[in-house]
Design an enzyme around this catalytic site. Structure first.
Site, PDB file in Angstrom:
ATOM      1  N   GLY A 140      30.583  28.569  35.633  1.00  0.00           N
ATOM      2  CA  GLY A 140      30.028  29.798  35.044  1.00  0.00           C
ATOM      3  C   GLY A 140      30.986  30.360  34.024  1.00  0.00           C
ATOM      4  O   GLY A 140      32.119  29.880  33.876  1.00  0.00           O
ATOM      5  N   SER A 174      33.558  32.873  31.953  1.00  0.00           N
ATOM      6  CA  SER A 174      34.737  33.646  32.336  1.00  0.00           C
ATOM      7  C   SER A 174      34.270  35.039  32.760  1.00  0.00           C
ATOM      8  O   SER A 174      33.455  35.654  32.066  1.00  0.00           O
ATOM      9  CB  SER A 174      35.688  33.758  31.147  1.00  0.00           C
ATOM     10  N   GLY A 175      34.749  35.493  33.913  1.00  0.00           N
ATOM     11  CA  GLY A 175      34.336  36.813  34.399  1.00  0.00           C
ATOM     12  C   GLY A 175      33.046  36.792  35.192  1.00  0.00           C
ATOM     13  O   GLY A 175      32.565  37.826  35.669  1.00  0.00           O
ATOM     14  N   LYS A 233      33.574  33.418  39.544  1.00  0.00           N
ATOM     15  CA  LYS A 233      33.891  32.138  40.203  1.00  0.00           C
ATOM     16  C   LYS A 233      35.084  32.293  41.149  1.00  0.00           C
ATOM     17  O   LYS A 233      35.029  31.921  42.311  1.00  0.00           O
ATOM     18  CB  LYS A 233      34.216  31.081  39.148  1.00  0.00           C
ATOM     19  N   SER A 234      36.211  32.808  40.617  1.00  0.00           N
ATOM     20  CA  SER A 234      37.446  32.868  41.434  1.00  0.00           C
ATOM     21  C   SER A 234      37.266  33.809  42.628  1.00  0.00           C
ATOM     22  O   SER A 234      37.659  33.476  43.748  1.00  0.00           O
ATOM     23  CB  SER A 234      38.620  33.350  40.581  1.00  0.00           C
ATOM     24  N   SER A 276      34.170  24.894  33.443  1.00  0.00           N
ATOM     25  CA  SER A 276      33.556  23.554  33.346  1.00  0.00           C
ATOM     26  C   SER A 276      32.261  23.639  32.529  1.00  0.00           C
ATOM     27  O   SER A 276      31.159  23.435  33.058  1.00  0.00           O
ATOM     28  CB  SER A 276      33.294  22.943  34.732  1.00  0.00           C
TER      29      SER A 276
END
Ligand SMILES: Nc1ncnc2c1ncn2[C@@H]1O[C@H](COP(=O)(O)OS(=O)(=O)O)[C@@H](OP(=O)(O)O)[C@H]1O
Ligand SMILES: Nc1ncnc2c1ncn2[C@@H]1O[C@H](COP(=O)(O)OP(=O)(O)O)[C@@H](O)[C@H]1O
Length: 197
Positions: A32, A34-35, A38-39, A106
């Protein structure tokens, strides 16, 4: 590839490791913008899986780029190499019997397909963290969208670098205005319901 490299069959195999760990190894691949979350979601998901006695590991774009992929940037070529390396590492983790969660933008379909091609059916679980760019930019937890808009960063995903959304992910994690914990719980429930974990 040099023809002088010979593959060694080992005494212990993936099935034996998985049996000893009492689990089905898999790659839970979060992709997905950035922001998109995911993390945050990956971290909460690992905590939940670990609390359910799964043997897990978590690889995250920012962290891996401090070490294994510290030599790579964000042009297309480096992003391809980044995901190639993570794909191969993920395969090693699956071979060890581990449930590995990966949290990388990715962006390119071909790279995600490459990771899938290294694994057996059911071992690659693509999770599309489908948060609209407007929400990602509003969150901007690291101020990167602001820097990208002002031209301080180039090749920023979604601004001047492509993101190819998954067409048939195993899990399409639609955006809901909810807490990270609720999103992670929703993902965990979906993974369990679909038999992936
Ligand atoms: N130009 C550019 N484009 C996108 N992202 C950037 C860039 N520069 C730095 N960052 C930070 O790097 C994180 C993305 O690294 P990834 O390894 O996940 O990216 S990729 O899969 O190789 O596309 C990404 O982390 P997340 O925000 O957690 O996705 C960013 O914080
Ligand atoms: N439902 C949610 N799921 C994930 N993150 C959320 C959610 N709601 C708000 N956030 C916030 O959005 C940001 C997501 O950042 P991060 O997890 O770094 O995303 P990514 O790893 O995709 O760049 C964090 O500040 C997080 O607290």
């Amino acid at each position: 590839m040099s023809t002088n490299i010979v593959w060694h069959e080992h005494a212990v195999n993936k099935q034996e490791r998985a049996k000893a760990l009492k689990q089905k190894p898999a790659v839970i691949w979060l992709t997905g913008l950035s922001g998109s979350g995911k993390s945050t979601i990956a971290n909460l998901l690992e905590k939940k899986l670990f609390s359910e006695q799964r043997k897990t590991y978590l690889l995250d774009g920012d962290n891996v780029r401090h070490g294994l992929c510290g030599d790579l940037g964000f042009d297309d070529k480096d992003r391809v190499e980044n995901i190639r390396r993570i794909s191969e590492v993920s395969k090693l983790f699956v071979d060890s019997g581990t449930v590995i969660i990966t949290a990388f933008i990715s962006p390119f379909k071909a790279d995600r397909a490459y990771c899938r091609s290294l694994l057996e059916t059911g071992e690659f679980v693509e999770v599309f963290v489908d948060t609209p760019i407007e929400v990602c930019e509003q969150r901007d937890p690291k101020g990167l969208y602001k820097k990208a808009r002002s031209g301080d960063i180039s090749n920023f995903t979604g601004i001047d670098s492509a993101y190819e959304a998954p067409e048939a992910p195993e899990v399409h994690l639609q955006y809901v205005d909810e807490s990270p914990e609720e999103t992670a719980q929703r993902l965990f429930d979906l993974l369990v319901a679909k038999g992936y974990v």
